[in-house]
Design a protein around this motif. Structure first.
Motif, mmCIF file in Angstrom:
data_model
loop_
_atom_site.group_PDB
_atom_site.id
_atom_site.type_symbol
_atom_site.label_atom_id
_atom_site.label_comp_id
_atom_site.label_asym_id
_atom_site.label_seq_id
_atom_site.Cartn_x
_atom_site.Cartn_y
_atom_site.Cartn_z
ATOM 1 N N TYR A 36 -36.627 -45.257 -98.086
ATOM 2 C CA TYR A 36 -36.639 -46.036 -99.689
ATOM 3 C C TYR A 36 -36.806 -44.339 -100.000
ATOM 4 C CZ TYR A 36 -36.719 -50.672 -98.138
ATOM 5 O OH TYR A 36 -36.179 -52.318 -98.142
ATOM 6 N N ALA A 37 -37.048 -43.420 -101.192
ATOM 7 C CA ALA A 37 -37.365 -42.416 -101.235
ATOM 8 C C ALA A 37 -38.046 -43.019 -103.290
ATOM 9 C CB ALA A 37 -36.693 -41.463 -101.455
ATOM 10 N N GLY A 38 -38.686 -42.595 -103.818
ATOM 11 C CA GLY A 38 -38.782 -42.065 -105.209
ATOM 12 C C GLY A 38 -40.058 -41.898 -105.537
ATOM 13 N N ILE A 39 -40.769 -41.474 -106.706
ATOM 14 C CA ILE A 39 -41.562 -41.816 -107.218
ATOM 15 C C ILE A 39 -42.874 -42.096 -106.992
ATOM 16 C CG2 ILE A 39 -43.293 -40.914 -109.641
ATOM 17 C CD1 ILE A 39 -40.377 -39.980 -110.365
ATOM 18 N N ASP A 40 -44.138 -41.828 -106.268
ATOM 19 C CA ASP A 40 -45.009 -43.051 -106.345
ATOM 20 C C ASP A 40 -45.977 -43.555 -106.922
ATOM 21 O OD1 ASP A 40 -47.414 -43.529 -104.482
ATOM 22 O OD2 ASP A 40 -48.187 -43.172 -106.049
ATOM 23 N N PRO A 41 -45.627 -44.924 -106.515
ATOM 24 C CA PRO A 41 -45.322 -45.975 -107.897
ATOM 25 C C PRO A 41 -46.682 -46.029 -108.258
ATOM 26 C CG PRO A 41 -44.429 -46.544 -106.389
ATOM 27 C CD PRO A 41 -44.952 -45.776 -106.011
ATOM 28 N N GLN A 42 -48.115 -45.949 -107.147
ATOM 29 C CA GLN A 42 -49.408 -46.293 -107.778
ATOM 30 C C GLN A 42 -49.867 -45.005 -108.833
ATOM 31 O OE1 GLN A 42 -51.970 -46.149 -103.891
ATOM 32 N NE2 GLN A 42 -53.285 -45.229 -105.261
ATOM 33 N N SER A 43 -50.046 -46.050 -109.807
ATOM 34 C CA SER A 43 -50.134 -45.326 -110.401
ATOM 35 C C SER A 43 -49.785 -44.733 -111.587
ATOM 36 C CB SER A 43 -51.668 -44.176 -110.394
ATOM 37 O OG SER A 43 -52.668 -43.943 -109.001
ATOM 38 N N SER A 44 -48.827 -45.171 -111.225
ATOM 39 C CA SER A 44 -47.401 -44.527 -112.167
ATOM 40 C C SER A 44 -46.384 -45.245 -112.121
ATOM 41 C CB SER A 44 -46.659 -43.040 -111.767
ATOM 42 O OG SER A 44 -47.024 -42.712 -111.176
ATOM 43 N N GLU A 45 -46.942 -46.590 -112.936
ATOM 44 C CA GLU A 45 -45.781 -47.668 -112.842
ATOM 45 C C GLU A 45 -45.541 -47.448 -114.516
ATOM 46 O OE1 GLU A 45 -48.077 -51.387 -113.148
ATOM 47 O OE2 GLU A 45 -47.476 -51.808 -110.869
ATOM 48 N N ARG B 56 -46.426 -39.799 -98.117
ATOM 49 C CA ARG B 56 -46.187 -40.254 -99.907
ATOM 50 C C ARG B 56 -47.279 -38.546 -99.886
ATOM 51 N NH1 ARG B 56 -51.167 -43.470 -101.466
ATOM 52 N NH2 ARG B 56 -50.220 -44.041 -103.209
ATOM 53 N N ASN B 57 -47.512 -38.205 -101.248
ATOM 54 C CA ASN B 57 -48.570 -37.565 -101.422
ATOM 55 C C ASN B 57 -48.634 -37.841 -103.133
ATOM 56 O OD1 ASN B 57 -49.298 -34.623 -102.352
ATOM 57 N ND2 ASN B 57 -48.791 -33.904 -101.771
ATOM 58 N N THR B 58 -50.515 -37.437 -103.513
ATOM 59 C CA THR B 58 -50.677 -38.118 -104.887
ATOM 60 C C THR B 58 -52.063 -36.844 -105.048
ATOM 61 O OG1 THR B 58 -52.958 -39.070 -103.639
ATOM 62 C CG2 THR B 58 -50.675 -40.717 -103.933
ATOM 63 N N ASP B 59 -51.600 -35.662 -105.118
ATOM 64 C CA ASP B 59 -52.118 -34.994 -105.379
ATOM 65 C C ASP B 59 -52.032 -34.776 -107.027
ATOM 66 O OD1 ASP B 59 -53.086 -31.396 -104.431
ATOM 67 O OD2 ASP B 59 -51.583 -31.975 -107.228
ATOM 68 N N GLY B 60 -51.073 -34.439 -107.304
ATOM 69 C CA GLY B 60 -49.750 -35.124 -108.430
ATOM 70 C C GLY B 60 -49.960 -33.969 -108.774
ATOM 71 N N ASN C 190 -46.248 -37.082 -107.518
ATOM 72 C CA ASN C 190 -46.592 -37.300 -106.738
ATOM 73 C C ASN C 190 -45.239 -39.001 -105.950
ATOM 74 O OD1 ASN C 190 -48.493 -36.969 -107.577
ATOM 75 N ND2 ASN C 190 -49.379 -38.716 -108.463
ATOM 76 N N TYR C 191 -45.225 -38.517 -104.396
ATOM 77 C CA TYR C 191 -43.653 -39.395 -103.750
ATOM 78 C C TYR C 191 -44.011 -39.905 -102.835
ATOM 79 C CZ TYR C 191 -44.247 -36.879 -100.276
ATOM 80 O OH TYR C 191 -45.132 -36.465 -98.917
ATOM 81 N N GLU C 192 -43.117 -41.279 -102.812
ATOM 82 C CA GLU C 192 -43.363 -42.016 -101.693
ATOM 83 C C GLU C 192 -42.283 -42.271 -100.936
ATOM 84 O OE1 GLU C 192 -46.521 -45.811 -101.470
ATOM 85 O OE2 GLU C 192 -44.629 -46.516 -101.679
#
Ligand code: GLA
Length: 727
Positions: free
Chosen positions: A254-263, A198-202, A238-240
């Protein structure tokens, strides 16, 4: 046609629901994905791989027809993971999706299958879409979520797609790196448990870990052989990506937008479309998957379908950094023109009135020319370029501001920020990221480019930079109950701006830069012509960075510049021919102060540029064959490009290490016509040396591919470039 521009035409060609009778086949020329879609039941993924004559025999082959294609929380068993979870308006966190309908529609070069599923209880619709290309073995999948509940629902997880694989000796290749060291292929077998990338640089997502992977189904990844699946998430935020091995029979991707902080809070009537996940299968190893993605990029995934060759340019950054003056810029134009270049790009440092941009701590946001540095303004530079027969380009960082800027003094509300908290500051100790969720900010960003291109229509190239992560996770524009939408809406805002820019300025070449390769991704490539591969221009390390990047991206997207020596980041001293030959294997440019070059360096660069221009059609638009990986530590690395007609090829070979009595395997070429005869010519021959003994020789394609040739690579940083032409 570029997939994003094509979407408006889709509505025209929907075919009414066909009698799918439970069996859905999504096929490309050589691959098939099977989905069991019984009305009123869960959608099952039965198979993805090579096309065979009667794939539905899979149901007699001892298989249970797979796993849920879109496992949802509330349905999926407790040892597997959900790809989707929604919290309904009444607080319920479960979803039970059943198939309601299957439709297909044909596009010019693809068939789109849309499987509509509904929750058994709440008015939630999930459409799982599969776009299968008829021209290349790529299937794009994505998910569209909508609802008619009384109030907003919260999307707690919303993957673009899920892929079930038969468990075996499956290996994962993913790109791990960092700033100035991007795209290091990292390979490991899948073992029980969960692997998360994952990457959460934003704001950027390709430094550190990148949203592209390969899965080699036949053990350790091989370049030329083995069943291989590639997966590319077309998203810039951000993705996961998760690979889960929880039972004895399956692996799940499974691939998609990172849901942490992005619900994501989704209102009734709104549709949430996830980014596309592009999948490719090949039984020709990683090379086969790379070529599929490159073809797809050149025809679908990049602006202008990736066609057309790119100009050879000089960029001012590493030559003069912020120390811009009109004279230095015009001298650089003279220099690049004299060596055969076609475009000059003025990088950072040209702007700012109240706060002149002399270092990285001020002025972002103030896109007015610094008249002290450039008294004649941009006009004088455009004119000078034109007089020299050069195109002119300019650097911008439109999504950013410094606290020290007139922009920030006027619009403190237009940067991302959290209420009541102190701002966290990025580059230069003052950099902030604009709030791209705000339509007024989107207009501002659009206007930066629009005003620039209206005032100076001669500008042919923009380097669009993005040098900050999102550190202040909040938006003054978004309502308090929608703060978590920011990460997603930021990128949607950016894409909206890019679409407006592209509608008005389709032909300006725009480079996607983010402190080097931070935005090398297929979320943005539909709007950009190329990306800046890395801030690290050390030719030796570039062989590795470019190698890793090439697994997923085509050469015409990869900007590669000849730099000065010793190189400022590593201190390494490298011969000019090696530096040229490494940069020539993609979109060639130069990034140094030509006034500091020796006569020998200038002469070699002039030869390199002349030869490159003659071969660039093949290099930029040909099919890539990676021959010897620098990661294999053979002491040398080699790659080649072959055009579609197998008429022209260009071969690059680089000496990575140099020891007495080292073993140098023969080089077996690839991708040629086995029955044809080819003549070899050496290009960019080192000044002062004779061409190698291979120069002028003819060989049959099968000889070159089966027997191979000895690579004449003697000495430190030896390198060779050969043009190979069918007779
Ligand atoms: C980033 C880019 C560089 C250069 C600088 C300018 O680091 O990656 O190429 O443009 O910004 O500040």
């Amino acid at each position: 046609m570029n997939r994003y521009l094509a979407s408006s035409l889709l509505a025209l060609c929907i075919t009414p629901a066909f009698a799918w009778q439970g069996k859905v086949e999504v096929s490309t020329p050589n691959t098939t994905m099977l989905l069991q879609a019984n009305e009123g039941e869960d959608l099952r993924m039965a198979y993805y791989g090579a096309k065979v004559s009667n794939p539905w025999q899979v149901s007699d082959a001892g298989d249970d027809l797979g796993f849920s294609a879109m496992p949802a929380f509330g349905t999926v068993d407790m040892i597997h993971l959900p790809a989707l979870q929604i919290q309904h308006a009444n607080g319920d966190i479960n979803l039970e999706l059943i198939v309601a309908n299957v439709e297909t529609r044909d596009e010019a070069d693809a068939r789109v299958t849309v499987i509509t599923m509904k929750d058994k209880l709440h008015p939630v619709t999930v459409r799982l879409c599969y776009k299968a290309y008829t021209t290349v073995d790529v299937i794009e999948t994505w998910t569209e979520i909508a609802h008619k509940e009384k109030r907003a629902v919260t999307l707690k997880r919303f993957d673009s797609g899920q892929l079930t694989l038969r468990r075996g000796n499956v290996w994962l290749t993913h790109m791990h790196g960092n700033w100035a060291a991007e795209a290091v292929p990292t390979q490991e077998p899948l073992t029980p448990g969960l692997k998360v990338i994952r990457n959460t640089d934003g704001a950027r997502n390709a430094h550190c870990d990148a949203p592209e992977i390969m899965l080699s189904l036949d053990g350790k990844p091989q370049e030329r052989n083995g069943r291989t699946i590639g997966a590319v998430l077309c998203w810039s935020g951000n993705y996961e990506m998760r690979i889960n091995t929880a039972d004895a029979k399956t692996h799940h991707l499974y691939a998609g937008i990172d849901p942490q902080s992005s619900e994501y809070v989704l209102e009734p009537g709104e549709t949430f479309a996830t980014p596309h996940l592009a999948l490719s299968y090949s039984d020709m190893g990683m090379g086969g998957v790379s070529r599929n993605f490159h073809y797809w990029a050149r025809h679908e995934g990049m602006l202008h379908n990736g066609t057309g060759v790119r100009d050879m340019l000089l960029n001012s950054w590493e030559g003069i950094y912020f120390d811009i003056t009109e004279k230095k810029i015009i001298d650089m134009m003279d220099d690049i023109k004299s060596m055969g270049g076609e475009l000059f790009v003025m990088d950072d440092g040209w702007f700012g009135d109240k706060y002149p941009r002399n270092n990285d701590s001020t002025s972002l946001g103030d896109w007015v020319v610094d008249k002290n540095k450039l008294p004649g303004g941009i006009e004088a530079l455009c004119k000078a370029a034109k007089e020299r027969g050069l195109k002119f380009g300019i650097w911008l960082e439109p999504e950013a501001a410094n606290t020290k800027s007139e922009f920030y003094e006027k619009h403190p509300d237009w940067v991302l920020q959290t209420q009541g908290r102190e701002l966290k500051l990025g580059r230069g100790g003052t950099q902030l990221v604009l709030d791209m969720t705000n339509p007024k900010v989107q207009d501002f960003v659009f206007n930066i480019v629009d005003e620039m291109l209206t005032k100076y229509p001669e500008i042919a190239y923009i380097k669009w930079d993005a040098n900050a992560s999102i550190q202040n996770c909040g938006s003054k524009y978004l309502a308090s109950n929608k703060q978590q939408n920011m990460y997603v809406d930021y990128h949607r805002g950016l894409v909206k701006v890019m679409q407006r820019i592209r509608a008005k300025y389709p032909d300006v070449v725009i480079q996607d830069c983010a402190s080097g390769g931070g935005r090398a991704n297929y979320g943005l490539l539909p709007y950009f012509d190329e990306f800046w591969t890395s801030d690290n221009n050390d030719a030796l390390q570039r062989v590795y960075i470019q190698w890793g990047t090439s697994y997923f991206f085509p050469s015409n997207a990869m900007a590669q510049h000849i730099a000065g020596s010793p190189y400022h980041m590593t201190g390494r001293v490298m011969p000019i021919k090696f530096r040229c030959d490494v940069a020539m294997s993609g979109r060639l440019g130069m990034e140094l102060q030509p006034r500091n070059m020796t006569d020998e360096e200038r002469a070699q660069c002039t030869t390199a540029i002349t030869d490159y221009k003659a071969m660039r059609q093949t290099i930029q638009l040909g099919n890539l064959y990676r021959l010897v990986s620098p990661y294999d530590r053979e002491g040398y690395a080699s790659l080649m490009y072959v055009d579609d007609a197998r008429q022209n090829a260009v071969l690059f070979a680089y000496k990575m290490e140099n020891f007495i009595n080292m073993t140098m395997p023969r080089l077996q070429l690839d991708g040629l016509d086995a029955s044809a005869t080819y003549v070899i010519h050496e290009r960019n021959v080192k000044h002062g040396d004779k061409a190698s003994s291979l120069d002028g020789k003819t060989f049959t394609g099968d000889f070159l591919m089966q027997v191979g040739v000895e690579m004449p690579l003697d000495g430190d940083y030896a390198s060779r470039v050969f043009e190979i032409t069918k007779q």
